[in-house]
Design a protein around this motif. Structure first.
Motif, PDB file in Angstrom:
ATOM      1  N   UNK A  57      75.932  65.110  79.243  1.00  0.00           N
ATOM      2  CA  UNK A  57      75.230  66.644  79.011  1.00  0.00           C
ATOM      3  C   UNK A  57      76.803  68.038  79.352  1.00  0.00           C
ATOM      4  N   UNK A  58      77.397  67.856  81.068  1.00  0.00           N
ATOM      5  CA  UNK A  58      78.511  68.508  81.618  1.00  0.00           C
ATOM      6  C   UNK A  58      79.941  68.912  80.953  1.00  0.00           C
ATOM      7  N   UNK A  59      80.257  67.639  80.623  1.00  0.00           N
ATOM      8  CA  UNK A  59      81.018  67.934  79.362  1.00  0.00           C
ATOM      9  C   UNK A  59      81.283  68.603  78.232  1.00  0.00           C
ATOM     10  N   UNK A  60      80.548  67.596  77.401  1.00  0.00           N
ATOM     11  CA  UNK A  60      80.472  68.303  76.338  1.00  0.00           C
ATOM     12  C   UNK A  60      79.355  69.819  76.236  1.00  0.00           C
ATOM     13  N   UNK A  61      79.113  71.114  77.534  1.00  0.00           N
ATOM     14  CA  UNK A  61      78.679  72.382  77.523  1.00  0.00           C
ATOM     15  C   UNK A  61      79.999  72.158  77.756  1.00  0.00           C
ATOM     16  N   UNK A  62      80.922  71.927  78.671  1.00  0.00           N
ATOM     17  CA  UNK A  62      82.513  72.699  78.963  1.00  0.00           C
ATOM     18  C   UNK A  62      83.352  72.975  77.615  1.00  0.00           C
ATOM     19  N   UNK A 267      74.353  74.917  74.699  1.00  0.00           N
ATOM     20  CA  UNK A 267      74.264  74.291  73.458  1.00  0.00           C
ATOM     21  C   UNK A 267      74.968  72.647  72.828  1.00  0.00           C
ATOM     22  N   UNK A 268      76.160  72.721  73.901  1.00  0.00           N
ATOM     23  CA  UNK A 268      76.936  71.569  74.369  1.00  0.00           C
ATOM     24  C   UNK A 268      76.066  71.043  74.833  1.00  0.00           C
ATOM     25  N   UNK A 269      75.767  71.612  75.991  1.00  0.00           N
ATOM     26  CA  UNK A 269      74.942  70.112  76.695  1.00  0.00           C
ATOM     27  C   UNK A 269      74.076  69.424  76.441  1.00  0.00           C
ATOM     28  N   UNK A 270      73.292  70.447  74.899  1.00  0.00           N
ATOM     29  CA  UNK A 270      72.467  69.281  74.209  1.00  0.00           C
ATOM     30  C   UNK A 270      72.411  68.553  73.909  1.00  0.00           C
ATOM     31  N   UNK A 271      74.024  68.243  72.756  1.00  0.00           N
ATOM     32  CA  UNK A 271      74.479  67.647  72.035  1.00  0.00           C
ATOM     33  C   UNK A 271      75.110  66.469  72.934  1.00  0.00           C
ATOM     34  N   UNK A 272      75.387  67.013  74.747  1.00  0.00           N
ATOM     35  CA  UNK A 272      75.515  65.840  74.768  1.00  0.00           C
ATOM     36  C   UNK A 272      74.601  65.246  75.315  1.00  0.00           C
ATOM     37  N   UNK A 273      73.399  65.545  76.066  1.00  0.00           N
ATOM     38  CA  UNK A 273      71.918  64.778  75.966  1.00  0.00           C
ATOM     39  C   UNK A 273      72.058  63.807  74.951  1.00  0.00           C
ATOM     40  N   UNK A 274      71.710  63.855  73.790  1.00  0.00           N
ATOM     41  CA  UNK A 274      71.762  63.654  72.240  1.00  0.00           C
ATOM     42  C   UNK A 274      72.161  62.349  72.353  1.00  0.00           C
ATOM     43  N   UNK A 275      73.767  62.274  72.209  1.00  0.00           N
ATOM     44  CA  UNK A 275      75.117  61.410  71.850  1.00  0.00           C
ATOM     45  C   UNK A 275      74.787  60.180  73.389  1.00  0.00           C
ATOM     46  N   UNK A 276      75.354  60.490  74.193  1.00  0.00           N
ATOM     47  CA  UNK A 276      73.976  59.822  75.229  1.00  0.00           C
ATOM     48  C   UNK A 276      73.083  58.530  75.126  1.00  0.00           C
ATOM     49  N   UNK A 277      71.705  59.571  74.431  1.00  0.00           N
ATOM     50  CA  UNK A 277      70.753  58.821  74.596  1.00  0.00           C
ATOM     51  C   UNK A 277      70.527  57.781  73.198  1.00  0.00           C
ATOM     52  N   UNK A 278      71.551  58.263  72.154  1.00  0.00           N
ATOM     53  CA  UNK A 278      72.176  57.305  71.191  1.00  0.00           C
ATOM     54  C   UNK A 278      72.540  56.110  71.565  1.00  0.00           C
ATOM     55  N   UNK A 279      73.490  56.140  72.042  1.00  0.00           N
ATOM     56  CA  UNK A 279      74.644  54.663  72.396  1.00  0.00           C
ATOM     57  C   UNK A 279      73.722  53.523  72.970  1.00  0.00           C
ATOM     58  N   UNK A 280      72.227  53.977  73.706  1.00  0.00           N
ATOM     59  CA  UNK A 280      71.638  52.821  74.637  1.00  0.00           C
ATOM     60  C   UNK A 280      72.145  51.544  74.321  1.00  0.00           C
ATOM     61  N   UNK A 281      70.698  51.410  72.744  1.00  0.00           N
ATOM     62  CA  UNK A 281      70.777  50.039  72.278  1.00  0.00           C
ATOM     63  C   UNK A 281      72.732  49.349  72.018  1.00  0.00           C
TER      64      UNK A 281
END
Length: 410
Positions: A57-62, A267-281
């Motif tokens: 969330x932090x780095x994709x926001x930046x 806007x970038x932070x929102x993308x980071x959250x969704x990406x992180x959740x998608x890699x759990x499986x």
């Protein structure tokens, strides 16, 4: 396809060994260990994903701020001539080159927490250019293998562990690690280039690689002339100053260009959250498979078997007790780190085995973890030859690490 069979093999091999131990050795606890390992590693995978969520969330926001401000495009132009030849499928001066450069730079500085989200950002941008969404593109494979080769200029974490374990000179593994990881990266580059028919004798590629060799050589010479304490201070300060300065430049240039930096960050932070959740499986899948393979004792049998084969040839086998680190590193970074520390505790921080283990630990990256996380984040199911090339780079790094350990410490 290779990852599919290998993942299944971990479970089948673990089951066969556990069944053999139960029947022959009456080990009634072995299957309990396997089941416990499955639950523990599933929990670990979930916890890692949660931790990664905050960092992503932090780095994709930046990074979104950097995109809007135009500095990512500037980075892309700086490395454009080199990357255009390594990634011919990507359009010239595409913003993804900036993300790739940022990821490589964070890896070389030993900033793992920054490297992963930057790498995932690059994979997402390459996926947008990928015509076959479930199949890894040439560009994605080249990026992943170079990423998995783990080129690191300053292995600060390994030196810290050696200092904590009482090593007389914790930095004595610095040059061997730098050389070993360089061999790993070059091998990965060459193997992928052969698959993709990229001309590595192109004058632009040779020019960039030659400059890199000179820079690495200069750093080796400089760090060989100063104390371990000085290396630790310089590496820690320089790495974080460089990283923070880059992100401040993102914000500054965006403000100059009248970009709403706060909205861009959100806007970038929102993308980071969704990406992180998608890699759990994907993360849980690989960690559970590795866990049962290790809990069954398969790793120990593999190491002992290789040691026996080397002893038959009459070769020096002093390095064999360090091999568990070599087999664990492509599978689990934390597992390999634990085995490295265990080698220091068992044989002493300044022993040959401990130094070999430390050099191996710094020579490569966690290839299976990177494949699972990076490809999983963009929905890639067909990895083609990525795993083969990544493991060949790992093998080159391990062989170089062992050879360099004999050269420096024997």
């Amino acid at each position: 396809m290779v990852l599919n069979y290998l993942w299944a093999a971990f479970f089948i091999i673990a089951f066969c060994i556990a069944l053999f131990k139960l029947i022959v050795f009456q080990d009634v606890e072995i299957f309990q260990k396997l089941v416990t390992s499955m639950f523990d590693n599933a929990k670990t995978g979930f916890e890692i994903s949660l931790g990664l969520t905050a960092v992503m969330t932090l780095f994709l926001g930046l990074m979104k701020v950097g995109e809007r401000g135009g500095i990512i495009a500037i980075f892309a132009k700086l490395v454009g001539p080199f990357f255009n030849r390594l990634f011919p499928e990507i359009p010239k001066n595409h913003p993804v080159f900036g993300s790739i450069l940022m990821n490589f730079s964070a890896n070389m500085l030993g900033l793992d927490n920054a490297a992963t989200p930057l790498g995932l950002k690059a994979m997402k941008e390459m996926q947008e250019l990928n015509p076959e969404k479930e199949t890894a593109s040439n560009a994605q494979i080249m990026f992943l293998v170079l990423n998995a080769s783990g080129l690191t200029i300053i292995p600060i974490s390994i030196m810290v562990f050696r200092a904590q374990m009482g090593a007389a000179d914790p930095s004595d593994i610095f040059i061997p690690i730098l050389l070993a990881t360089f061999f790993s990266t070059i091998t990965g580059l060459v193997v992928v280039a052969l698959y993709q028919r990229i001309n590595l004798f192109d004058k632009v590629i040779l020019g960039y690689l030659g400059t890199m060799v000179l820079l690495v050589g200069g750093l080796i010479y400089y760090f060989s002339t100063i104390s371990q304490e000085r290396i630790g201070v310089i590496s820690s300060v320089a790495s974080n100053v460089i990283l923070f300065s880059i992100f401040v430049s993102f914000v500054a240039l965006a403000l100059i260009r009248k970009v709403n930096v706060y909205d861009a960050f959100i806007e970038g932070a929102k993308e980071g959250f969704s990406v992180a959740i998608s890699i759990i499986p994907f993360l849980i899948a690989i960690l559970v498979a590795v866990g049962v393979f290790r809990a069954s004792g398969a790793l120990d049998y593999l190491v002992n078997g290789i040691g026996f084969l080397f002893s038959l040839t009459g070769m020096n086998t002093d390095f064999v007790p360090a091999l568990p680190v070599a087999f664990m590193k492509p599978l689990s970074g934390s597992g390999a780190r634990g085995l490295m520390v265990e080698a220091m505790q068992t044989y002493g921080a300044d022993s040959f085995v401990a130094r070999v283990a430390s050099t191996i630990q710094g020579s490569t990256e966690t290839t299976f973890y990177i494949l699972a996380v990076y490809f999983g984040s963009v929905g890639i199911k067909k990895t083609r030859y990525a795993l083969v090339c990544g493991l060949l780079a790992d093998l080159a790094g391990v062989i170089a690490a062992i050879a360099l350990a004999y050269l420096f410490f024997k």
